[in-house]
Design an enzyme around this catalytic site. Structure first.
Site, PDB file in Angstrom:
ATOM      1  N   GLU A  68      43.082  44.361  45.122  1.00 13.35           N
ATOM      2  CA  GLU A  68      42.436  45.255  46.093  1.00 13.35           C
ATOM      3  C   GLU A  68      42.738  44.885  47.542  1.00 13.35           C
ATOM      4  O   GLU A  68      42.827  45.758  48.412  1.00 13.35           O
ATOM      5  CB  GLU A  68      40.924  45.284  45.864  1.00 13.35           C
ATOM      6  CG  GLU A  68      40.486  45.973  44.594  1.00 13.35           C
ATOM      7  CD  GLU A  68      40.413  45.063  43.389  1.00 13.35           C
ATOM      8  OE1 GLU A  68      39.949  45.509  42.322  1.00 13.35           O
ATOM      9  OE2 GLU A  68      40.815  43.871  43.516  1.00 13.35           O
ATOM     10  N   PHE A 130      25.408  45.439  37.172  1.00 10.65           N
ATOM     11  CA  PHE A 130      26.760  44.961  36.928  1.00 10.65           C
ATOM     12  C   PHE A 130      27.717  45.522  37.974  1.00 10.65           C
ATOM     13  O   PHE A 130      27.757  46.712  38.228  1.00 10.65           O
ATOM     14  CB  PHE A 130      27.210  45.389  35.526  1.00 10.65           C
ATOM     15  CG  PHE A 130      28.614  44.996  35.186  1.00 10.65           C
ATOM     16  CD1 PHE A 130      28.965  43.656  35.039  1.00 10.65           C
ATOM     17  CD2 PHE A 130      29.593  45.959  35.011  1.00 10.65           C
ATOM     18  CE1 PHE A 130      30.266  43.286  34.726  1.00 10.65           C
ATOM     19  CE2 PHE A 130      30.895  45.605  34.689  1.00 10.65           C
ATOM     20  CZ  PHE A 130      31.233  44.261  34.558  1.00 10.65           C
ATOM     21  N   GLN A 131      28.462  44.631  38.612  1.00 14.86           N
ATOM     22  CA  GLN A 131      29.431  44.947  39.659  1.00 14.86           C
ATOM     23  C   GLN A 131      28.793  45.681  40.839  1.00 14.86           C
ATOM     24  O   GLN A 131      29.378  46.595  41.417  1.00 14.86           O
ATOM     25  CB  GLN A 131      30.610  45.751  39.091  1.00 14.86           C
ATOM     26  CG  GLN A 131      31.479  44.918  38.137  1.00 14.86           C
ATOM     27  CD  GLN A 131      32.821  45.560  37.835  1.00 14.86           C
ATOM     28  OE1 GLN A 131      32.959  46.779  37.854  1.00 14.86           O
ATOM     29  NE2 GLN A 131      33.816  44.725  37.545  1.00 14.86           N
ATOM     30  N   LYS A 180      28.562  56.180  41.650  1.00 16.51           N
ATOM     31  CA  LYS A 180      29.297  56.824  40.566  1.00 16.51           C
ATOM     32  C   LYS A 180      28.651  58.138  40.133  1.00 16.51           C
ATOM     33  O   LYS A 180      29.356  59.127  39.885  1.00 16.51           O
ATOM     34  CB  LYS A 180      29.402  55.868  39.378  1.00 16.51           C
ATOM     35  CG  LYS A 180      30.205  56.423  38.212  1.00 16.51           C
ATOM     36  CD  LYS A 180      30.362  55.401  37.097  1.00 16.51           C
ATOM     37  CE  LYS A 180      31.214  55.954  35.965  1.00 16.51           C
ATOM     38  NZ  LYS A 180      31.403  54.950  34.884  1.00 16.51           N
ATOM     39  N   MET A 493      52.905  26.040  60.406  1.00 23.50           N
ATOM     40  CA  MET A 493      52.178  26.047  61.673  1.00 23.50           C
ATOM     41  C   MET A 493      51.043  25.036  61.652  1.00 23.50           C
ATOM     42  O   MET A 493      50.751  24.399  62.682  1.00 23.50           O
ATOM     43  CB  MET A 493      51.641  27.447  61.969  1.00 23.50           C
ATOM     44  CG  MET A 493      51.110  27.605  63.387  1.00 23.50           C
ATOM     45  SD  MET A 493      52.370  27.400  64.667  1.00 23.50           S
ATOM     46  CE  MET A 493      53.039  29.061  64.755  1.00 23.50           C
TER      47      MET A 493
END
Length: 579
Positions: A68, A130-131, A180, A493
Site C-alpha cells: 500500500e 477486525f482491521q 464498507k 549518507m
C-alpha cells in the site's frame, strides 16, 4: 457468467440515464467525472465493493501494486509528472496504515492526491473491529482535509470537494474514508454532475488570493533598484506556466537564478544564469550568490532547514521577498521584509509586463568568478567506478530528457548535481519527508503517466530494498523503466554524517545486498552489472537498446562522500568543498 466478462451492475432508465445500484458504482462514476483514468491500489475486504465496480469500468485503469505504501508513492509520481491529482485506493486497518508514509511524503512536498481508504461497516466503527483503525484521525496532520462518507447522498459533494481541495491553492493529499456498508449499499435513485460552484467554500480556505497592486509595485521597485539581485526558486514554480514565466523574466532582466532541490527543473539547470542548487549540499556559486545578494526574490520556497541552515544568518545582507500561495509559510522559518500571499505566476507576470531590467554588470562579473563546478571525481582508488560517472553516463544516454525518480541519500544529491534537468516535473524526489523507498514506485507512477518518455529510477543499495517488490508491478504492466542502483555497501549518507560530524565508527550502517542483476531476472526483468567505467558504458547502452524493465547494478566506490556540504545549522562560510 463467463469468467472475466464485465458485468452490468447499473440499470438504464427510459431516458438513457443511469441509475446506480451501489455506492461503489456511484464512486467510480464520480471519479470519471473528475477526469481520473488511473487508480493505484491494493484490495482488501473493506474495499471489495469498490473493486467490483472497478471491474465493470474499462475507462479507469487499476494498477495493482505489491504494498500500500507503493500505491500512494506511485500515485504521487503520477501526480508530480502530470500536475493532476493522483488517486490511490487501499483497504482498512493495515492497508490504511501502510499508506501513511506515502500520504506524509505527498503532504510535505505539496503533491495533489486523493486517497480512498476502506473502513469497516459503520455499525462496527469504534468497537475495535477486525482491521479497524481511525485513519481519519491518524492522518489529519498530514492531509489538506479528510472526509468520512456516512451518507451516500453526500458522496458527490465529497468527491468533488476532495479533488478541488487537492489541486487548488497549495496542492496536497485529501483522504476519503468509506465504510464498507455505505459502498455496498444502495446509491441515490439518480445522480447528476456536481457543478464547481456547488463545492462548499471551507472556512479559511481561499485558494485564489490576489496580490495587491501596491505589493507588486514594491517588488518591482526593489528589484529595479538592486545592485545584487537574485531569484530563489522552489517547488512552487514547478508548473509549466510558472517555469515559462520564470525563464522569460530571468533572460529579460539578466538576473541569476538558484534553486532548491524541489525547484530543480523549474529553470533549466544548464542555463548560463543558473548557479545551481542552494543549501546544505548546494553549489558554492549558488550559496555565495544568496549570501551576497542585496535583494532576494524567493518564489514558492518554504525555507526548510536544508535550504536555510542557520535562519538568522541566511542571506544576511538582502532585502528578502517571499511569495507563497500558502500564507502559513510566510515568515515561518526565515524572517522576510516583504511577504506576498498569492501565486508566483502573478508576480512573474507583473515583473515581465513592467519590463524589469537593471544595471547589474558588476554583480554579473562577480558571479562569474564564483566556482560553479561540482568537486572533481575522487582520486582515491581511481580504477573503481564512481557514482557521479554513472549518473553522467545515464544523462548522456537519455539526452537529458528523462524523468528521474530518486530515493533518499547520497545518490539523491549526486543525481541533483550531475543530471541537468531541462524542464519542470523531471525530478521526482522526496524532499520534505526524505522517504527511502519512494523512488521505484514513484517511477512506476511516472511510467504509467508518460509511457513515451524515458523514465529512470536512481537508487542506492539501502533505499531500493525498501520497496524492491514493486519490480513485479513494473514487469506485470510492461512498463519501460530503467532502475539504476549505486551499490556502495553502506547506508551512505548516514555513514557520511557519522564520519564528518559524530566521530563514530560506522560499521553499523554497512549493508549487505542481494545480486540485484540476478534478482531482477527472477522478476522477469533484465539485469546488468558493472564495476568499471567501460563496463558501465556498455551495460547502459545495452539496457536502453530495447524497451522494458531493466535493473542496472553499479558497484561503486565504497566510502565516497557528497560535496559540497554545509554542516547542519551552519552557513555558507562553513562549506566543506571536498575531502
Amino acid at each position: 457468467m463467463v469468467l472475466g466478462k464485465p458485468r452490468n451492475r447499473h440499470l438504464t432508465t427510459g431516458n438513457g440515464r443511469c441509475v446506480f445500484l451501489t455506492g461503489a458504482q456511484l464512486l467510480i462514476e464520480l471519479l470519471l467525472e473528475q477526469g481520473a483514468t488511473t487508480v493505484f491500489g491494493y484490495p482488501g475486504g473493506a474495499v471489495l465493493p469498490i473493486y467490483d465496480a472497478l471491474y465493470d469500468c474499462p475507462s479507469i485503469r487499476h494498477i495493482l501494486v505489491r504494498h500500500e505504501q507503493a500505491a500512494v508513492h506511485a500515485a504521487d509520481g503520477y501526480a508530480r509528472v502530470t500536475g493532476k491529482a493522483g488517486v490511490a485506493l487501499v483497504t482498512s486497518g493495515p492497508g490504511a496504515t501502510n499508506a501513511i508514509t506515502g500520504i506524509a511524503t505527498a503532504y510535505m512536498d505539496s503533491v495533489p492526491m486523493v486517497v480512498l481508504t476502506g473502513q469497516v461497516s459503520s455499525n462496527l466503527i469504534g468497537l475495535d473491529s477486525f482491521q479497524e483503525v481511525d485513519i481519519f484521525g491518524m492522518t489529519m496532520p498530514i492531509t489538506k482535509h479528510n472526509f468520512m462518507v456516512m451518507d451516500i447522498a453526500e458522496l458527490p459533494r465529497i468527491v468533488k470537494s476532495a479533488f478541488h481541495l487537492a489541486t487548488t491553492g497549495r496542492p496536497g493529499p485529501v483522504l476519503i474514508d468509506m465504510p464498507k456498508d455505505i459502498m455496498q449499499g444502495p446509491a441515490p435513485s439518480r445522480h447528476k454532475p456536481v457543478e464547481l460552484s456547488s463545492v462548499p467554500q471551507l472556512r479559511g480556505y481561499k485558494p485564489d488570493t490576489s496580490i495587491p497592486d501596491e505589493e507588486l509595485q514594491a517588488v518591482f521597485g526593489k528589484l529595479a533598484q538592486a545592485q545584487r539581485p537574485a531569484l530563489l526558486v522552489g517547488g512552487g514554480c514547478m508548473s509549466e506556466a510558472a517555469s515559462s514565466l520564470l525563464l522569460s523574466l530571468a533572460e529579460q532582466a539578466a538576473i541569476p537564478v538558484v534553486s532548491t532541490l524541489m525547484g530543480l527543473g523549474a529553470f533549466p539547470t544548464d542555463h548560463p544564469l543558473h548557479l545551481g542548487m542552494v543549501g546544505m549540499h548546494g553549489t558554492v556559486a549558488a550559496n555565495k550568490a544568496v549570501q551576497q545578494a542585496d535583494v532576494l526574490l524567493c518564489l514558492g520556497v518554504r525555507f526548510s532547514d536544508r535550504v536555510s541552515g542557520n535562519p538568522k544568518s541566511f542571506s544576511p545582507h538582502s532585502f528578502k521577498i517571499q511569495v507563497d500561495i500558502d500564507e502559513s509559510e510566510l515568515n515561518k522559518n526565515v524572517s522576510v521584509h516583504l511577504a506576498l500571499h498569492g501565486s508566483v505566476n502573478e508576480v512573474l507576470t507583473a515583473l515581465l509586463s513592467g519590463g524589469l531590467t537593471g544595471s547589474w554588470e558588476e554583480w554579473n562579473k562577480q558571479i562569474e568568478a564564483f566556482p560553479r563546478r561540482i568537486p572533481a571525481l575522487s582520486t582515491k582508488g581511481e580504477a573503481l567506478l564512481q557514482p557521479q560517472e554513472v549518473i553522467r553516463l545515464v544523462h548522456a544516454q537519455t539526452a537529458g530528457e528523462a524523468v528521474v525518480a530518486t530515493d533518499v541519500g547520497q545518490h539523491q544529491i549526486w543525481a541533483a548535481h550531475h543530471y541537468p534537468f531541462k524542464r519542470p516535473r523531471s525530478l521526482l524526489s522526496s524532499g520534505g519527508l526524505g522517504t527511502m523507498g519512494f523512488g521505484l514506485p514513484a517511477a512506476i507512477g511516472a511510467a504509467v503517466a508518460e509511457p513515451g518518455r524515458p523514465i529512470v529510477c536512481i537508487s542506492g543499495d539501502g533505499s531500493i530494498q525498501m520497496n524492491i517488490q514493486e519490480l513485479m508491478t513494473a514487469v506485470d504492466y510492461g512498463l519501460d523503466l530503467k532502475i539504476v542502483i549505486l551499490k556502495n555497501g553502506y547506508l551512505g549518507m548516514v555513514r557520511q554524517w557519522q564520519q564528518l560530524f559524530h566521530d563514530k565508527r560506522y560499521s553499523s550502517v554497512k549493508i549487505s545486498s542481494p545480486d540485484f542483476a540476478g534478482l531482477a531476472r527472477t522478476f522477469g526483468a533484465r539485469g546488468y552489472y558493472a564495476r568499471s567505467r567501460a563496463e558501465a558504458e556498455a551495460v547502459i547502452h545495452e539496457a536502453w537498446a530495447e524497451p522494458g524493465v531493466a535493473v542496472l547494478e553499479f558497484d561503486v566506490t565504497e566510502e565516497m562522500n557528497v560535496y559540497p556540504m554545509i554542516p547542519p545549522g551552519g552557513d555558507a562560510s562553513q562549506t566543506i568543498e571536498y575531502e
